[in-house]
Structure formats: C-alpha cells, structure tokens
Write a protein that holds these residues in place. Structure first.
Motif, PDB file in Angstrom:
ATOM      1  N   GLU A  50       5.094  44.760 -22.521  1.00 34.79           N
ATOM      2  CA  GLU A  50       4.830  43.778 -21.469  1.00 34.79           C
ATOM      3  C   GLU A  50       3.484  44.045 -20.807  1.00 34.79           C
ATOM      4  OE1 GLU A  50       9.472  42.873 -20.098  1.00 34.79           O
ATOM      5  OE2 GLU A  50       8.292  44.443 -19.106  1.00 34.79           O
ATOM      6  N   LEU A  51       3.167  45.315 -20.604  1.00 37.69           N
ATOM      7  CA  LEU A  51       1.876  45.693 -20.040  1.00 37.69           C
ATOM      8  C   LEU A  51       0.751  45.207 -20.956  1.00 37.69           C
ATOM      9  CD1 LEU A  51       1.043  49.256 -18.658  1.00 37.69           C
ATOM     10  CD2 LEU A  51      -0.576  48.006 -20.073  1.00 37.69           C
ATOM     11  N   ASP A  52       0.908  45.478 -22.236  1.00 38.40           N
ATOM     12  CA  ASP A  52      -0.109  45.077 -23.209  1.00 38.40           C
ATOM     13  C   ASP A  52      -0.266  43.559 -23.236  1.00 38.40           C
ATOM     14  OD1 ASP A  52      -1.832  45.674 -25.677  1.00 38.40           O
ATOM     15  OD2 ASP A  52      -0.326  44.340 -26.513  1.00 38.40           O
ATOM     16  N   MET A  53       0.848  42.839 -23.224  1.00 39.06           N
ATOM     17  CA  MET A  53       0.790  41.386 -23.324  1.00 39.06           C
ATOM     18  C   MET A  53       0.171  40.761 -22.083  1.00 39.06           C
ATOM     19  SD  MET A  53       1.132  38.971 -25.366  1.00 39.06           S
ATOM     20  CE  MET A  53       1.966  39.916 -26.648  1.00 39.06           C
ATOM     21  N   ALA A  54       0.407  41.363 -20.911  1.00 37.07           N
ATOM     22  CA  ALA A  54      -0.185  40.834 -19.682  1.00 37.07           C
ATOM     23  C   ALA A  54      -1.704  40.890 -19.757  1.00 37.07           C
ATOM     24  CB  ALA A  54       0.324  41.623 -18.478  1.00 37.07           C
ATOM     25  N   VAL A  55      -2.226  42.013 -20.237  1.00 38.12           N
ATOM     26  CA  VAL A  55      -3.677  42.161 -20.391  1.00 38.12           C
ATOM     27  C   VAL A  55      -4.198  41.211 -21.455  1.00 38.12           C
ATOM     28  CG1 VAL A  55      -5.501  43.744 -21.140  1.00 38.12           C
ATOM     29  CG2 VAL A  55      -3.726  44.533 -19.554  1.00 38.12           C
ATOM     30  N   ARG A  56      -3.479  41.109 -22.551  1.00 35.57           N
ATOM     31  CA  ARG A  56      -3.901  40.251 -23.660  1.00 35.57           C
ATOM     32  C   ARG A  56      -3.948  38.783 -23.226  1.00 35.57           C
ATOM     33  NH1 ARG A  56      -4.650  42.293 -28.275  1.00 35.57           N
ATOM     34  NH2 ARG A  56      -3.566  44.166 -27.654  1.00 35.57           N
ATOM     35  N   ASN A  57      -2.927  38.363 -22.494  1.00 34.05           N
ATOM     36  CA  ASN A  57      -2.884  36.979 -22.011  1.00 34.05           C
ATOM     37  C   ASN A  57      -4.007  36.703 -21.013  1.00 34.05           C
ATOM     38  OD1 ASN A  57      -0.657  36.377 -23.581  1.00 34.05           O
ATOM     39  ND2 ASN A  57       0.821  36.748 -21.945  1.00 34.05           N
ATOM     40  N   TYR A  58      -4.311  37.703 -20.182  1.00 33.90           N
ATOM     41  CA  TYR A  58      -5.391  37.548 -19.200  1.00 33.90           C
ATOM     42  C   TYR A  58      -6.724  37.293 -19.906  1.00 33.90           C
ATOM     43  CZ  TYR A  58      -8.798  38.805 -15.601  1.00 33.90           C
ATOM     44  OH  TYR A  58      -9.870  38.797 -14.736  1.00 33.90           O
ATOM     45  N   PHE A  59      -7.026  38.097 -20.920  1.00 34.85           N
ATOM     46  CA  PHE A  59      -8.255  37.886 -21.676  1.00 34.85           C
ATOM     47  C   PHE A  59      -8.251  36.523 -22.364  1.00 34.85           C
ATOM     48  CE2 PHE A  59      -8.913  42.719 -22.257  1.00 34.85           C
ATOM     49  CZ  PHE A  59      -9.808  42.760 -21.194  1.00 34.85           C
ATOM     50  N   GLY A  60      -7.077  36.153 -22.896  1.00 37.08           N
ATOM     51  CA  GLY A  60      -6.974  34.883 -23.607  1.00 37.08           C
ATOM     52  C   GLY A  60      -7.235  33.684 -22.709  1.00 37.08           C
ATOM     53  N   LYS A  61      -6.699  33.715 -21.502  1.00 36.66           N
ATOM     54  CA  LYS A  61      -6.892  32.602 -20.570  1.00 36.66           C
ATOM     55  C   LYS A  61      -8.360  32.426 -20.192  1.00 36.66           C
ATOM     56  CE  LYS A  61      -2.267  32.840 -18.535  1.00 36.66           C
ATOM     57  NZ  LYS A  61      -1.483  33.211 -17.321  1.00 36.66           N
ATOM     58  N   LEU A  62      -9.107  33.521 -20.222  1.00 40.94           N
ATOM     59  CA  LEU A  62     -10.528  33.444 -19.875  1.00 40.94           C
ATOM     60  C   LEU A  62     -11.407  33.144 -21.085  1.00 40.94           C
ATOM     61  CD1 LEU A  62     -10.808  36.451 -17.378  1.00 40.94           C
ATOM     62  CD2 LEU A  62     -10.657  34.016 -16.840  1.00 40.94           C
ATOM     63  N   GLY A  63     -10.767  33.001 -22.242  1.00 43.04           N
ATOM     64  CA  GLY A  63     -11.512  32.668 -23.443  1.00 43.04           C
ATOM     65  C   GLY A  63     -12.078  33.848 -24.203  1.00 43.04           C
ATOM     66  N   TYR A  64     -11.583  35.058 -23.912  1.00 40.06           N
ATOM     67  CA  TYR A  64     -12.119  36.259 -24.567  1.00 40.06           C
ATOM     68  C   TYR A  64     -11.089  36.963 -25.454  1.00 40.06           C
ATOM     69  CZ  TYR A  64     -16.202  35.874 -21.545  1.00 40.06           C
ATOM     70  OH  TYR A  64     -17.342  35.435 -20.922  1.00 40.06           O
ATOM     71  N   GLY A  65      -9.988  36.301 -25.766  1.00 40.12           N
ATOM     72  CA  GLY A  65      -8.929  36.942 -26.537  1.00 40.12           C
ATOM     73  C   GLY A  65      -9.377  37.513 -27.863  1.00 40.12           C
ATOM     74  N   GLU A  66     -10.288  36.824 -28.551  1.00 37.66           N
ATOM     75  CA  GLU A  66     -10.727  37.288 -29.877  1.00 37.66           C
ATOM     76  C   GLU A  66     -11.557  38.564 -29.812  1.00 37.66           C
ATOM     77  OE1 GLU A  66     -14.051  35.013 -31.776  1.00 37.66           O
ATOM     78  OE2 GLU A  66     -13.803  33.702 -30.016  1.00 37.66           O
ATOM     79  N   TYR A  67     -12.030  38.907 -28.619  1.00 35.98           N
ATOM     80  CA  TYR A  67     -12.869  40.101 -28.466  1.00 35.98           C
ATOM     81  C   TYR A  67     -12.070  41.327 -28.013  1.00 35.98           C
ATOM     82  CZ  TYR A  67     -16.396  36.447 -28.620  1.00 35.98           C
ATOM     83  OH  TYR A  67     -17.161  35.366 -28.988  1.00 35.98           O
ATOM     84  N   TYR A  68     -10.745  41.154 -27.954  1.00 36.77           N
ATOM     85  CA  TYR A  68      -9.879  42.294 -27.601  1.00 36.77           C
ATOM     86  C   TYR A  68      -9.160  42.718 -28.867  1.00 36.77           C
ATOM     87  CZ  TYR A  68      -6.624  45.191 -24.937  1.00 36.77           C
ATOM     88  OH  TYR A  68      -5.901  46.245 -24.428  1.00 36.77           O
ATOM     89  N   ILE A  69      -9.516  43.866 -29.422  1.00 38.83           N
ATOM     90  CA  ILE A  69      -9.121  44.205 -30.789  1.00 38.83           C
ATOM     91  C   ILE A  69      -8.243  45.450 -30.896  1.00 38.83           C
ATOM     92  CG2 ILE A  69     -11.096  43.034 -31.825  1.00 38.83           C
ATOM     93  CD1 ILE A  69     -12.570  45.680 -31.949  1.00 38.83           C
ATOM     94  N   HIS A  70      -7.712  45.938 -29.794  1.00 37.31           N
ATOM     95  CA  HIS A  70      -6.830  47.109 -29.870  1.00 37.31           C
ATOM     96  C   HIS A  70      -5.743  47.016 -28.814  1.00 37.31           C
ATOM     97  CE1 HIS A  70      -8.765  48.787 -26.275  1.00 37.31           C
ATOM     98  NE2 HIS A  70      -9.943  48.583 -26.848  1.00 37.31           N
ATOM     99  N   ARG A  71      -4.822  47.959 -28.840  1.00 32.73           N
ATOM    100  CA  ARG A  71      -3.736  48.014 -27.859  1.00 32.73           C
ATOM    101  C   ARG A  71      -4.258  48.449 -26.503  1.00 32.73           C
ATOM    102  NH1 ARG A  71       1.488  48.044 -29.647  1.00 32.73           N
ATOM    103  NH2 ARG A  71       1.654  46.819 -31.562  1.00 32.73           N
ATOM    104  N   THR A  72      -3.494  48.139 -25.466  1.00 32.81           N
ATOM    105  CA  THR A  72      -3.881  48.507 -24.103  1.00 32.81           C
ATOM    106  C   THR A  72      -3.515  49.949 -23.778  1.00 32.81           C
ATOM    107  OG1 THR A  72      -3.451  46.204 -23.466  1.00 32.81           O
ATOM    108  CG2 THR A  72      -3.737  47.787 -21.687  1.00 32.81           C
ATOM    109  N   SER A  73      -2.527  50.494 -24.476  1.00 33.51           N
ATOM    110  CA  SER A  73      -2.014  51.817 -24.094  1.00 33.51           C
ATOM    111  C   SER A  73      -1.684  52.673 -25.311  1.00 33.51           C
ATOM    112  CB  SER A  73      -0.741  51.672 -23.244  1.00 33.51           C
ATOM    113  OG  SER A  73      -0.968  50.963 -22.065  1.00 33.51           O
TER     114      SER A  73
END
Length: 367
Positions: free
Chosen positions: A276-299
């Motif tokens: 859930e922690l990872d997905m929250a960060v991933r969704n945040y980047f995605g909403k701002l249009g930067y999802g494709e530039y996040y290429i690893h896990r958060t933790s």
C-alpha cells in the motif's frame, strides 16, 4: 553491542520441532551472523553451524578459521584440517546423535560441492532454505538491533555532512575521489562494509551507477546513495546536492520526489502494508504525469543485509509491524537529464515510524 544469540537459537529449534525439520545447516551468511555472531567470507573451507530440533548445536570449522570458541554461542566446536573433510566430521557427529534423513534446512548460498555431498549421504532427504525459517524472526528487530541501526544511521549522516561540508572543493574532482573520501569517513567512525554510489549529472539516471572518473562541475546535480553496517546492522540513505543554483526543472522534480517520500513515510503505519505504501507513491507520481519515470520499488527491508527482509513480493501483502526496519526511497529518472532519489530508513517503534537519518532532506545548493 550484545545480542541474545542463545534465545535466537532456541526460537529456531522450536520452529524446527513445529515444522518437523530434522537438521538446520548454516554456512557463512547473514543467518550465521544472526545465530552465532560470526562473520566470515564464503570460501572453499567449509564453516558450518549445525542445529538439531532439541536445541543442541555445534560448529564445524577449519583450523585456519579465525573463530574464537570462548565467544561463540555454540554447545560444541569441532575442527578439521587436511587430514579430515568437513563432511566426514558432520556425518560422524550426526551418527552419534542418531540423526537420519528427513527434512533438512540449508543456507541458500551453501557451496554446491558440499550440498551435493549432503544429497549423496541423505538421498531421501527433502531440502529447504534456512532463510524460510529465519526471515520472519529477522524481519522484526529487538531493542538491541534497532539501537545498532540507529547508531549506524547517525554515523552515516555525520560522515555525509563532513564530506559535503567541503563544498566547492569537489569541483574538478571525480566521482571516485568523492566516493573514496566518504568511505574513509565512514570507516573512521567505525562503520564497516562501506558502499558508496556517487552519481553526478546524467549518471544518476542509472539507479545502480558505479562511480567512475566523471568530473564534478558547476551547474549539475549530485546523487549520493551509500550504506555500511555498525555491529552487523546496516544504514542505507540517499541525498541530493546541486553545484550552483538549481534549475527550475530540477527544483520541480526534487519537490515532487520529496513530497512522494513524505507521503511514503506517512503511509508507514502498523496495520498497513508495504504494498500500500508503494502504491500510494506510485499513484502520486502517476497523477502528476511522471509514472513512467519511476522504475523501482519504494521500499526494501534493511537489517543484517542492506537489502534484507521484509521482502516486498509483486503479489501478496507484507504487513507493517512493530520492529520492522525498511527504506522509503522514491525517485524519478529523466533520461538524458538527471535522476532524483531521496531515501530514508524507517524503524517501526511503538506503532509509529521513526526516521533514523537526521540528515536534512532540503535541497542543498553548493555555491
């Protein structure tokens, strides 16, 4: 730093009885550090910690191994040299204890030549990894383990401060020179197994860049991802610097990554999951249009290894519990430009997330 090795061994023996495991064999690894506090490189001279379900245990070591019987929490110690092989010692001792084939746990890094000897001697045995048994215990740190980790993070933060307080001195120096100095500072503070990734400019787009002869110049950012251990327990952190005044684009990306990291830390709550922690960060980047530039896990877990349990599998859930220590390290990597990652270590203490690195997360511009 004192750890209760006898208690750890007793817990493993109890699990062996519950799961019907007949033999537990550990070669040099983090499991060996966890159970008997001994560290040695894995080589062709077999070193073995042997545990049986009743809790009895012994160590088999080559006479060349620098192991101190006085400070090794094992019931017995057996040595061998050129006139004996380690498997001969093991099989002889097991025969005395009436141990027959069954379910055997072995370290996943056990040398193949020794594992094959085991399979030959116990042809009907079933083998599992010791890590399957130790992982749940190692995931939850006790007071002493958290204290060692906290001290490691404090020392690492101070080493980074001393290194980067040199400021413009680093202009004209290489990534390798900065790496060497930071490693020296960490070693001088009693940290061990130091590892430093210095990534200047576009090199930070690679998440596993190895410092090279790239020269540090004005007008570009610097990413430093580094770690080490103190009394076996690791620190792992990443911070960003900019030589000169940061560009507007860099400031924008930095602020986005920092907001994502703070969101990840906010999501670190007992009762939640690391997914859930990872997905929250991933969704945040995605909403701002930067999802494709996040290429690893958060933790990832941090402990006896820099990347340790708890693991975060793609499928399933990893509940966040008191005593866990893990990273929160979102990042964005823009090809041809730069990468930004901010990483802290989190310890779950009394139901809350304790940030273990005191080093500032504000963008530092070196002028």
């Amino acid at each position: 730093m004192m750890y209760d090795f006898k208690k750890r061994i007793s817990k493993i023996a109890g699990i062996m009885r519950e799961r019907g495991i007949d033999l537990f064999l550990v070669t040099p690894s983090s499991d060996m550090k966890y159970l008997i506090g001994y560290e040695h490189p894995l080589d062709d001279k077999v070193l073995l910690f042997v545990l049986l379900p009743d809790g009895s245990n012994f160590v088999i070591h080559n006479k060349l191994h620098d192991i101190d019987p006085e400070h090794t929490p094992a019931d017995e110690m057996f040595s061998y040299a050129y006139e004996l092989t380690p498997e001969e010692v093991l099989f002889s001792e097991l025969k005395k204890r009436d141990m027959d084939s069954g379910l055997i746990a072995v370290s996943s890094n056990m040398p193949a030549f020794f594992a094959l000897k085991l399979k030959e001697h116990f042809p009907k045995a079933e083998f599992i990894a010791t890590e399957d048994i130790t992982a749940p215990l190692r995931s939850i740190k006790d007071v002493a383990e958290i204290a060692a980790t906290r001290e490691a993070c404090l020392k690492a933060s101070e080493a980074l401060r001393l290194c980067m307080d040199r400021g413009s001195y680093w202009i004209g120096k290489t990534e390798q020179q900065l790496e060497a100095y930071l490693m020296y500072l960490m070693g001088d503070m009693g940290l061990r197994h130091n590892a430093v990734s210095v990534c200047f400019g576009e090199n930070a787009v690679s998440t596993h860049h190895h410092p090279d002869e790239t020269v540090i110049e004005w007008g570009k950012p610097l990413l430093i991802d580094f770690g080490a251990d103190y009394h076996f327990y690791n620190t792992d952190m990443t911070r960003m610097f900019f030589f000169g005044e940061a560009t507007d684009e860099y400031k924008k990306i930095y602020d986005i990554v920092l907001s994502a990291e703070l969101l990840g830390i906010e999501m670190a709550k007992c009762g939640g999951t690391l997914q859930e922690l990872d997905m929250a960060v991933r969704n945040y980047f995605g909403k701002l249009g930067y999802g494709e530039y996040y290429i690893h896990r958060t933790s990832h877990g941090v402990g006896l290894d820099c990347h340790d349990v708890p693991k975060i599998p793609v499928n399933g859930e990893t509940p966040i519990e008191n005593g866990m220590i893990f990273s929160v390290e979102p990042g964005l990597y823009l090809p041809g430009k730069f990468g930004v990652r901010i990483e802290d270590q989190i310890a779950m203490v009394d139901g809350r997330a304790e940030i273990l690195h005191p080093f500032t997360k504000e963008l530092i511009e070196i002028k």
